[in-house]
Scaffold this motif. Sequence first.
Motif, PDB file in Angstrom:
ATOM      1  N   UNK A 276      77.145   0.877 -63.845  1.00  0.00           N
ATOM      2  CA  UNK A 276      76.926   2.300 -64.026  1.00  0.00           C
ATOM      3  C   UNK A 276      77.078   3.059 -62.720  1.00  0.00           C
ATOM      4  N   UNK A 277      76.554   4.287 -62.696  1.00  0.00           N
ATOM      5  CA  UNK A 277      76.617   5.072 -61.471  1.00  0.00           C
ATOM      6  C   UNK A 277      75.946   4.331 -60.314  1.00  0.00           C
ATOM      7  N   UNK A 278      74.794   3.757 -60.607  1.00  0.00           N
ATOM      8  CA  UNK A 278      74.149   2.879 -59.641  1.00  0.00           C
ATOM      9  C   UNK A 278      74.591   1.443 -59.938  1.00  0.00           C
ATOM     10  N   UNK A 279      75.636   0.995 -59.274  1.00  0.00           N
ATOM     11  CA  UNK A 279      76.098  -0.378 -59.477  1.00  0.00           C
ATOM     12  C   UNK A 279      75.104  -1.344 -58.827  1.00  0.00           C
ATOM     13  N   UNK A 280      74.912  -2.492 -59.476  1.00  0.00           N
ATOM     14  CA  UNK A 280      73.952  -3.450 -58.935  1.00  0.00           C
ATOM     15  C   UNK A 280      74.262  -4.846 -59.459  1.00  0.00           C
ATOM     16  N   UNK A 281      73.721  -5.830 -58.793  1.00  0.00           N
ATOM     17  CA  UNK A 281      73.819  -7.202 -59.276  1.00  0.00           C
ATOM     18  C   UNK A 281      72.572  -7.962 -58.854  1.00  0.00           C
ATOM     19  N   UNK A 324      71.563  -6.950 -55.049  1.00  0.00           N
ATOM     20  CA  UNK A 324      72.439  -6.005 -54.348  1.00  0.00           C
ATOM     21  C   UNK A 324      72.521  -4.705 -55.142  1.00  0.00           C
ATOM     22  N   UNK A 325      72.538  -3.586 -54.428  1.00  0.00           N
ATOM     23  CA  UNK A 325      72.628  -2.269 -55.045  1.00  0.00           C
ATOM     24  C   UNK A 325      73.709  -1.465 -54.334  1.00  0.00           C
ATOM     25  N   UNK A 326      74.508  -0.728 -55.112  1.00  0.00           N
ATOM     26  CA  UNK A 326      75.529   0.177 -54.560  1.00  0.00           C
ATOM     27  C   UNK A 326      75.260   1.571 -55.107  1.00  0.00           C
ATOM     28  N   UNK A 330      79.446   9.385 -53.794  1.00  0.00           N
ATOM     29  CA  UNK A 330      80.694  10.123 -53.826  1.00  0.00           C
ATOM     30  C   UNK A 330      81.883   9.203 -53.690  1.00  0.00           C
ATOM     31  N   UNK A 331      83.067   9.778 -53.852  1.00  0.00           N
ATOM     32  CA  UNK A 331      84.294   8.983 -53.811  1.00  0.00           C
ATOM     33  C   UNK A 331      84.636   8.485 -52.424  1.00  0.00           C
ATOM     34  N   UNK A 332      84.187   9.175 -51.383  1.00  0.00           N
ATOM     35  CA  UNK A 332      84.614   8.843 -50.027  1.00  0.00           C
ATOM     36  C   UNK A 332      83.709   7.835 -49.344  1.00  0.00           C
ATOM     37  N   UNK A 333      82.514   7.613 -49.859  1.00  0.00           N
ATOM     38  CA  UNK A 333      81.550   6.742 -49.189  1.00  0.00           C
ATOM     39  C   UNK A 333      81.077   5.674 -50.162  1.00  0.00           C
ATOM     40  N   UNK A 334      81.071   4.436 -49.711  1.00  0.00           N
ATOM     41  CA  UNK A 334      80.502   3.329 -50.483  1.00  0.00           C
ATOM     42  C   UNK A 334      79.445   2.642 -49.637  1.00  0.00           C
ATOM     43  N   UNK A 335      78.435   2.135 -50.306  1.00  0.00           N
ATOM     44  CA  UNK A 335      77.335   1.478 -49.610  1.00  0.00           C
ATOM     45  C   UNK A 335      76.834   0.329 -50.469  1.00  0.00           C
ATOM     46  N   UNK A 336      76.609  -0.813 -49.843  1.00  0.00           N
ATOM     47  CA  UNK A 336      76.027  -1.971 -50.517  1.00  0.00           C
ATOM     48  C   UNK A 336      74.837  -2.424 -49.682  1.00  0.00           C
TER      49      UNK A 336
END
Length: 687
Positions: A276-281, A324-326, A330-336
């Motif tokens: 989802x919007x908050x990707x996680x595993x 892990x959470x992402x 926004x489209x320009x920034x990714x964070x894990x």
Amino acid sequence: MLSRLPLFATLVAAPVAAQVGEPVQPDVVVTGRGLAEAPGDRAFGVVTIDRGRLDANASNRLESVLSDVAGLQQFRRSDSRSANPTSQGISLRGIGGNASSRALLILDGVPQTDPFGGWVPFPAYAVSRLGQVRVTRGGGSGFWGPGALAGTVELESATPQALAPFSGSAAYGSRDSIDADASAALVRPGGFATLSGAYQRGDGFTPTVTESRGPADRPAPYEQASGAIRAVIDIGRGTELQANLSAFTDRRDRGTDFTANKSEGADASLRFVGRGDWAWSALAYLQTRAFASSFASINAQRTTATQSLNQYNTPATGSGVRVEVAPPLGNAITLRLGGDLRNVSGRTQELYTFVGGSPTRRRVAGGESRTAGLFVDGAMEAGQLTFTAGGRLDWWQITDGFLNERPLAGGPALTDTRFADRDGTEATGRVGVAWRPVATLALRTGAYRGWRLPTLNELYRPFRVGPDATAPNSALSPERLTGYEAGATWAPVPRVSLAATVFHNKLRGAIANVTQGAGPGAFPVVGFVAANGTYRVRQNLDAIRSNGVEVDASWRAGPAFVLASWSHVDPRVEASGTAAPLDGLRPAQTPLDQVSGTLGWQRGGFTASATLRYFAGQYDDDANVDRLAPATTLDGYLALPLTRAVAVEVRAENLFDERVEAGISGADIVERATPRTLWLGLRYRPR
């Protein structure tokens, strides 16, 4: 609701529900993979081996496919049919090794090296189960966990798009060899399940070369099998449940009496992946291993072999969790960001000091280690620039180390030692930037720091290779690597790519097998070493520095394709104290050059390819005395379709029977890797 049904019922019920009039939900794309690849990887050297290449290789073995990436090597040149399993660690960029892996290997997010020894159980991985292999050169990729000193090798199981309801192959080869595998897949809109198995056996070849062998030498047979069950289902709200269960057994012989090896293992894992919007595993796994190995002492004339050590059982367990959470930025920034925990325990159980063919003493040694870490990895895209930075903080602990030696006849312990518990913290990470000034060119640079905890094998288990013996060292410290690199990728036209990277690595505290004496004589822990044998002890060297260049190229025009890879690396040891004689020498088993090139043609069900590989000369020992000759091999693969689903496969390994030297022991006794091996078989795989 379907998402609450048991897995098998969910897979079967999905199409039935549509037939009885229940509301039809939109198809859910279930991939079985983890979170999306990190954009920041653009700043580092990444090579991907696709399923097509995995399917069409001469040996049908993972370690052979990995040789397509020059610079990625095992400790020795032998493959998993004849090598001692404990020598099959993997590494990159010429930083050497002592059979423990200095690259991190993962399968669907789970660390794969042996919990006790850090080597890789290659027979556990049938290439037919894999969807792709992704190799990231360079350390510090901390979101996968500690241990990525020289890089990370990611194995991914096949996705539903690559699966057929049933597929299989069977081949017969040189020296009465058999290679067979089969798999079945059930694919439904809300998930899929797979069942697969593989079996290999052969009478083997004689590892000792002709001029070195004697009556004691003979062929080294092998028998190996593996199986896996995998299920992936959508459980609602964009979340997948991925369940994996696998097992393997591996029996090999080293080509004389009293040199049998047996490895067994089982793995289980559960992973939840939210898209989802908050990707996680969230991942949890359990691994069990059992290893047994026997060693022989062979007289100078090689007429007789007598048992010198029986490591009759080395049980080990590994377990861990990872979250892990992402977050959406926004489209320009990714964070894990997240954390992981891994615990390993094991012990070696041995019978030694043989008198008249019978053991007189028993040794048990082992311990436990654990790591717990927090990590963050981010990337920002700004036009043609991509910036990336990441780091992790780990706490480590080595506990419950012990060594107990007793006479089998009874009486007090000869040795009863409890080693002090130790712990510490390590901070590691990486930074990088990629710039695409024009559409056809990408420039990149990065720096990183990684670390690796000594394995229980290095800390507590002695071992032998022929008459040579190596003692463990319970006081070993972690290895720490720093490095930087710069590279460019040029893609002048679609389906053509040329990438080059220059790098510098420095591995501080490198664990090496350091020569401390020569037989005949009795030495601590290992016991008696014969007159033609060498006594070594594992030690932390000051450092290994490694400078080199890597070049990778690919080209495809219609059905024709070319793959090429070259690694040139010049590592050197920095040593002082008792290891001072090694200062300025090359680490053992590190060739100056490695080259791999494949030329092929693929259309429909027809595939033909030839792979040329070159390995420069390298030293088998730390003192740079025993030099293994350079070698060039040619492999071939041919698939001739009989129908849309059935094809004849012809495979050739080492077609010109090049002598590939894998080791030198004792009085210059040379061991070789796989000679010419020819295969003929059938493959069933619907297209």
